[in-house]
Design a protein around this motif. Structure first.
Motif, PDB file in Angstrom:
ATOM      1  N   UNK A   1      36.359  47.713  49.771  1.00 43.55           N
ATOM      2  CA  UNK A   1      37.389  47.813  48.743  1.00 43.55           C
ATOM      3  C   UNK A   1      37.381  46.490  47.983  1.00 43.55           C
ATOM      4  N   UNK A   2      37.971  46.518  46.794  1.00 41.20           N
ATOM      5  CA  UNK A   2      37.990  45.304  45.982  1.00 41.20           C
ATOM      6  C   UNK A   2      39.297  44.555  46.218  1.00 41.20           C
ATOM      7  N   UNK A   3      39.181  43.304  46.659  1.00 39.86           N
ATOM      8  CA  UNK A   3      40.370  42.460  46.817  1.00 39.86           C
ATOM      9  C   UNK A   3      40.476  41.561  45.587  1.00 39.86           C
ATOM     10  N   UNK A   4      41.698  41.421  45.103  1.00 37.26           N
ATOM     11  CA  UNK A   4      41.925  40.585  43.921  1.00 37.26           C
ATOM     12  C   UNK A   4      42.467  39.239  44.372  1.00 37.26           C
ATOM     13  N   UNK A   5      41.948  38.157  43.796  1.00 37.12           N
ATOM     14  CA  UNK A   5      42.466  36.834  44.140  1.00 37.12           C
ATOM     15  C   UNK A   5      43.191  36.279  42.914  1.00 37.12           C
TER      16      UNK A   5
ATOM     17  N   UNK B   1      44.640  36.446  37.641  1.00 31.74           N
ATOM     18  CA  UNK B   1      43.472  36.906  38.390  1.00 31.74           C
ATOM     19  C   UNK B   1      42.316  35.927  38.169  1.00 31.74           C
ATOM     20  N   UNK B   2      41.790  35.387  39.304  1.00 28.81           N
ATOM     21  CA  UNK B   2      40.720  34.386  39.200  1.00 28.81           C
ATOM     22  C   UNK B   2      39.466  34.813  39.933  1.00 28.81           C
ATOM     23  N   UNK B   3      39.549  35.916  40.712  1.00 29.72           N
ATOM     24  CA  UNK B   3      38.341  36.339  41.415  1.00 29.72           C
ATOM     25  C   UNK B   3      38.499  37.712  42.017  1.00 29.72           C
ATOM     26  N   UNK B   4      37.331  38.348  42.276  1.00 34.48           N
ATOM     27  CA  UNK B   4      37.320  39.657  42.944  1.00 34.48           C
ATOM     28  C   UNK B   4      36.324  39.599  44.083  1.00 34.48           C
ATOM     29  N   UNK B   5      36.741  40.170  45.243  1.00 31.41           N
ATOM     30  CA  UNK B   5      35.866  40.154  46.416  1.00 31.41           C
ATOM     31  C   UNK B   5      35.677  41.580  46.911  1.00 31.41           C
ATOM     32  N   UNK B   6      34.437  41.923  47.280  1.00 31.33           N
ATOM     33  CA  UNK B   6      34.207  43.207  47.943  1.00 31.33           C
ATOM     34  C   UNK B   6      34.332  42.982  49.445  1.00 31.33           C
ATOM     35  N   UNK B   7      35.322  43.626  50.069  1.00 30.46           N
ATOM     36  CA  UNK B   7      35.556  43.363  51.501  1.00 30.46           C
ATOM     37  C   UNK B   7      35.683  44.685  52.261  1.00 30.46           C
ATOM     38  N   UNK B   8      35.563  44.592  53.591  1.00 31.59           N
ATOM     39  CA  UNK B   8      35.754  45.780  54.430  1.00 31.59           C
ATOM     40  C   UNK B   8      37.225  46.199  54.346  1.00 31.59           C
TER      41      UNK B   8
END
Ligand code: ANZ
Ligand code: ZN
Length: 820
Positions: free
Chosen positions: A761-765, A771-778
């Motif tokens: 899923x995409x986590x928003x930072x 919004x400064x970043x997006x991470x693909x995480x479990x």
């Protein structure tokens, strides 16, 4: 075959289903507790004409849930019958000079054939008609049981009467200008002795139980019931009327007692005539004549100019000893509260208007806010002008002032706190033929005598055509041989009651009769009621939101108190479907915008019409036939059907090795469908089936190919889910996939939880909310891991730019919020 012939498919499967009879409910399994039960009920139709679009909608929606419950392993009771007494049949009989039964049973057969074609999963072994003597035998029996309990009684009271049609009218049939809705004649009130059910006995319980139904019944119906029952908390206050005696009023605002500057009695109440002095009698009687012509709705309206007449006497206000004039007026109703009020023009607009019209004093007892610009003030605020030698309410808020004055009144024996209901007893007598005769014999010596139980049913005598014409008294009176009987008590000459029961009586208990419709020894088997009841889901029209549902609730409570059942409420969940309209308007003959169901079925087939109705909107919303596309539905069904011909793997092949992407979609669809169905979001389920069909088509044409076991798994799932909406197409697919009928008997697919896990899923930072970043995480990442990953991300590090991290808020797996 390579083309899909909807009508051939309908003709092919009907006899097969008749033979397999998959929807027959098994009483024994439920009584023995072997299987959990679900009782699915949808309102039974009146047999006037053939089925219409409204029926098509409600049956389609209802069938989705019924069939779903069967898939989930419940023993499902889904019965159907006809509410077959009533006026349409009687009018047709008068027109055609025939018996009402002719029209009734011919229409029932027509509707039955249409229902069979429409393929609803009814258990036809439970079929009943309320106009059968085998049914109304028990309607009559229940009437006698209610009477034994003191819940059915006769009383003389004013009812709406049309002198032209020679018949009693319901309040709803009297227009706002006081004329008959049918013929335009001026409606009058007539004193008639009529039968009533004592619904008011359960007013409090009927009201209280609505709290438990709040979440499982559609909200607007709960509110409509609350309003109809109309519970008001308030007080009874006793006023002494000089030269007459004490009279009690009901008020919801005892705190305003110091502002009661006059007293009003309903002009048409006996009390008014009793209070009136001789000097005022002439004026009073002239006024009452006018009043009798107005409808209740009109009389209560705040819009209406106030009229009234002084009765010549004074009442004494118990809090301050003031002498206040007693008036008769039509804005006070004879049969609500006590039929008399203390008038507080400072707090009630109708009293205010009356005071203005007749120049009576106005005292405010609640301080309105500075910007208040109205006349009477009914809002909150501190009490004013409200003190005597013993108490003062001044400064108190409304609630405190109410309880203080009630306590004072109680201590003086001048009143008490009380609860009042708007609900009236149910007038059930009807002066017409086509209904269940009231099983009572009137004897000059013994009075009202119940027909002995072993002489039930009291069957309708043979009357037809002109005999049924309305003539002010019940047509049954003309059947003299039937009317004249020996009194069951003393053997002397006596006569039968010639009224029949309101058809709402028949429909108040039909869901009990479905449990054992052929039992000629009792209304229903209590053991079956215990096993199957209450109804788990009831679907029906808005028009029954108040009366039918309230009457059924009343019967249920009465039956409980007779020891026939143990539960308190008949319908655990209730939903009312929207209407099928056309071009934004209600379908009607005069607009010429009616859609004929039969024509739609002939053009597009049963499945496409059903699918259209279920897919169009959430069940409670209206469906505009101008906005939907049965042709589109048919094309979709053909696409689904084509899948079943393309699958090349064998039935029973293990799907485990199949294409993972398609498998995941299949399992997610099944998983989500269950949740959506439980919350009646049937239209979304259809959308999800469509998505699965498209994905399967793509997999066959440009993905894993038709031999992949995932394609079979997906197509079988489509057939199974689709069978709840489009049973013919689904059965046909099921057969082409190599299975025996019926698909309705297949087990619900087992969902593999491993296939539901999304890969990432995409986590928003966010930093300072940006919004400064997006991470693909479990999807199951821990908070700590997500925080660490966020703080290590190159974009985030750059954005922090060496500043001190003061706080990190983590909502795994979707959000990280960093404060620097
Ligand atoms: C004094 C008062 C002062 C009232 C005030 C209201 C406001 P609900 O809530 O509908 O139960 N009332 C009582 N019996 C009536 C009757 N037979 N016909 C017409 N009106 C009647 O309404 C109860 C209120 O309606 C009662 O409270 C009474 O007016 C009036 F600032 O009493 B009240
Ligand atoms: Zn007798």
């Amino acid at each position: 075959s390579s083309s899909y012939d909807v009508h051939a498919v309908e003709e092919k499967w009907q006899p097969v289903w008749d033979q397999i009879d998959p929807f027959r409910a098994d009483d024994a399994a439920v009584v023995a507790g072997e299987r959990e039960k679900r009782y699915a009920l949808t309102m039974f139709p009146y047999p006037s004409g053939d089925l219409h679009m409204g029926h098509a909608e409600v049956f389609a929606l209802h069938d989705v849930l019924s069939r779903y419950w069967k898939f989930r392993g419940y023993e499902v009771l889904n019965p159907m019958g006809w509410d077959s007494f009533g006026l349409p049949a009687e009018n047709a009989a008068i027109r055609n000079d025939e018996h009402p039964a002719t029209y009734t049973y011919a229409n029932i057969e027509t509707q039955y054939e249409s229902m069979k074609r429409y393929a609803v999963s009814f258990d036809w072994s439970r079929r009943l008609h309320t106009s059968d003597p085998e049914y109304y035998h028990w309607t009559q029996w229940l009437f006698l049981k209610l009477r034994e309990q003191g819940l059915a009684y006769r009383k003389n009271s004013p009812v709406n009467w049309c002198p032209q049609d020679q018949t009693v009218l319901a309040n709803e049939q009297v227009l706002a200008d006081g004329t008959c809705e049918r013929c335009g004649a001026e409606v009058t009130k007539k004193e008639l002795t009529q039968w009533y059910f004592k619904t008011t006995h359960y007013a409090q319980e009927l009201y209280d139980c609505l709290d438990d139904l709040q979440d499982s019944w559609i909200g607007k119906v709960v509110n409509a019931q609350r309003n109809w029952i109309g519970r008001s908390e308030g007080a009874h206050v006793v006023f002494e009327i000089e030269g007459h005696g004490p009279v009690t009023v009901f008020t919801t605002r005892p705190d305003t007692l110091f502002g009661a500057t006059f007293f009003v009695v309903a002009a048409d109440a006996k009390l008014a005539a009793e209070i009136c002095t001789d000097e005022q009698r002439g004026a009073f009687e002239a006024y009452v004549d006018d009043v009798r012509k107005a409808s209740d709705i009109d009389r209560m309206s705040t819009e209406r100019p106030k009229t009234g007449v002084f009765l010549g006497r004074y009442a004494v206000n118990p809090v301050n000893g003031e002498r206040i004039p007693v008036w008769a007026a039509d804005y006070v109703l004879a049969d609500y509260g006590t039929g008399a009020i203390m008038a507080v023009p400072g707090g009630d607009q109708r009293d205010y208007d009356f005071a203005k019209a007749f120049d009576l004093p106005i005292i405010h007892t609640v301080q309105p806010p500075a910007d208040f610009e109205g006349e009477a003030y009914s809002g909150s605020g501190p009490a004013i002008n409200s003190a005597n030698d013993e108490i003062s309410l001044n400064g108190m808020d409304v609630a405190e002032a109410k309880s203080t004055i009630i306590a004072w009144l109680e201590s003086k024996g001048l009143g008490n706190g009380t609860v009042n209901f708007r609900l009236r007893d149910w007038l059930l007598s009807r002066q017409r033929y086509w209904g269940a005769p009231i099983p009572i014999i009137h004897c000059p010596a013994c009075g009202e005598v119940a027909v002995p139980e072993d002489q039930l049913p009291v069957e309708l005598p043979e009357l037809r055509g002109a005999d049924l014409k309305p003539k002010g008294t019940s047509p049954l009176g003309a059947a003299t041989e039937w009317v004249n009987v020996d009194c069951p008590a003393c053997g002397g000459p006596a006569t039968r009651d010639t009224d029949t029961m309101d058809t709402f009586v028949d429909s108040s208990w039909y869901f009990f009769r479905y449990l054992s419709p052929n039992d000629d020894t009792q209304a229903f088997d209590p053991a079956l009621a215990e096993a199957w009841g209450p109804v788990d889901f009831y679907l029906g029209g808005d028009e029954h939101a108040v009366l039918h549902l309230l009457y059924a609730r009343f019967f249920t409570k009465a039956m409980r108190d007779m020891g026939l059942i143990t539960w308190d409420e008949p319908f655990t969940a209730y939903l009312s479907q929207g209407k099928v309209i056309n071009n934004g308007r209600k379908m009607s003959k005069s607009l010429g915008n009616g859609i004929n169901l039969g024509a739609q079925l002939d053009e597009f087939g049963v499945d496409a019409v059903r699918l259209t109705l279920v897919f169009a909107s959430p069940p409670e919303d209206n469906i505009d036939w101008a906005d939907v596309s049965p042709a589109g539905s048919l094309r979709f069904l053909q696409r689904a059907w084509r899948l079943s011909g393309d699958v090349t793997s064998e039935p029973g092949v293990d799907a485990v090795t199949g294409d993972l992407t398609l498998r995941k979609l299949t399992h997610k669809t099944v998983h989500d469908a269950a949740q959506l169905l439980e919350s009646y979001r049937f239209n979304v389920v259809v959308a999800r089936i469509m998505e699965l069909v498209n994905a399967t088509r793509k997999a066959i044409d440009s993905g894993c190919g038709p031999a992949d076991p995932a394609v079979r798994e997906a197509t079988e799932t489509v057939a199974l889910l689709l069978s709840m909406v489009a049973p013919y197409t689904a059965e046909e697919m099921w057969e082409r996939l190599g299975h025996q009928p019926c698909v309705a008997q297949a087990p619900w697919p087992t969902v593999d939880p491993a296939l539901l896990v999304e890969d990432t899923v995409t986590a928003i930072v966010q930093i300072q909310g940006k919004v400064r970043g997006r991470l693909e995480v479990a999807p199951d990442i821990s908070e700590a891991d997500l925080e660490a990953a966020a703080l290590a991300d190159a974009d985030v590090v750059r954005a922090i730019d060496g500043r001190e991290v003061r706080r990190v808020i983590v909502k795994a797996p979707k959000l990280v919020n960093i404060v620097v």
